[in-house]
Design an enzyme around this catalytic site. Sequence first.
Site, PDB file in Angstrom:
ATOM      1  N   HIS A 149      -3.675  -5.079   0.591  1.00 17.42           N
ATOM      2  CA  HIS A 149      -3.118  -5.467   1.886  1.00 17.42           C
ATOM      3  C   HIS A 149      -3.079  -6.987   2.032  1.00 17.42           C
ATOM      4  CE1 HIS A 149      -2.710  -1.601   4.069  1.00 17.42           C
ATOM      5  NE2 HIS A 149      -3.574  -1.196   3.152  1.00 17.42           N
ATOM      6  N   GLU A 154      -1.215  -8.658   3.897  1.00 20.72           N
ATOM      7  CA  GLU A 154      -0.905  -9.069   5.268  1.00 20.72           C
ATOM      8  C   GLU A 154      -2.159  -9.420   6.072  1.00 20.72           C
ATOM      9  OE1 GLU A 154      -2.176  -4.894   5.886  1.00 20.72           O
ATOM     10  OE2 GLU A 154      -1.076  -5.961   4.327  1.00 20.72           O
ATOM     11  N   CYS A 214       0.825  -1.208   0.000  1.00 21.50           N
ATOM     12  CA  CYS A 214       0.000   0.000   0.000  1.00 21.50           C
ATOM     13  C   CYS A 214       0.863   1.263   0.000  1.00 21.50           C
ATOM     14  CB  CYS A 214      -0.993  -0.027   1.156  1.00 21.50           C
ATOM     15  SG  CYS A 214      -2.371   1.137   0.935  1.00 21.50           S
TER      16      CYS A 214
END
Length: 251
Positions: A219, A221, A111
């Site tokens: 994202h 993660e 990001c």
Amino acid sequence: MNPVVAVVCDIKQQGAHLYHQAGDKYIEALRRCTDLTPVLVPSLSEPLAIEEIAGFADAMLFTGGYSNIERHHYGESPAPTNELQDPTRDKNTLHFIPKAIDLGMPILGICRGLQEINVALGGSLHPRLHEVPGRIDHQEDGDMPLNVQYGPSHRVTVKNGGMLEKIVSNKEFMVNSLHGQGINRVAEQLRIEATADDSTVEAVSVKSAKGFALAVQWHPEWLAWENAQSKAIFKAFSAAAHTFQREKGSR
């Protein structure tokens, strides 16, 4: 010893004091999807030398964040005074990125991290992506619960023959979307790896990098261990850190 990944910190005012910090979701993804050891690197008024970081770390992670890159770094007029910025992080990340690439140190941008890599290498951003004609609103709805904010939002299409295609083995898949800014002019050193249906750049790699150098706008993660593409990205990042560690040890 497992390879170390340096996670560059945000600077956050809490009460009367400044704190160096990184989001737990990034650390959790590293711990659950790789065998890398995360170490937080402070964002200092005078950044650490990249050689110092490479002395103890084998990769670098440039995370997302709530702040935006100061616009003067890519030739735009200053942002409104109410826009959250982190000039000390900018000073550090924009300093580290080209030097880490030159060293062949694996880097992963997420990001804001993608935007930093593009700006550090000479590209520019759309400060308000949703105001660009033809673009969808890629921002999250902050009033919704996190599982909705980070839920699948739109499709990305992976470019043929690139790094990302080799990693994820998918031509198309769904991603979350939680960003207000996005790439405008792509830095000459970067290769577009994936785009959204509205042509927003969703992933890039560094064309001539000696090692792993990938960034994504979404994202991965978030609950990475439950998503095949996210796990594959972190696994590839980890493998590159192992390679860098071995090569560093043999010098």
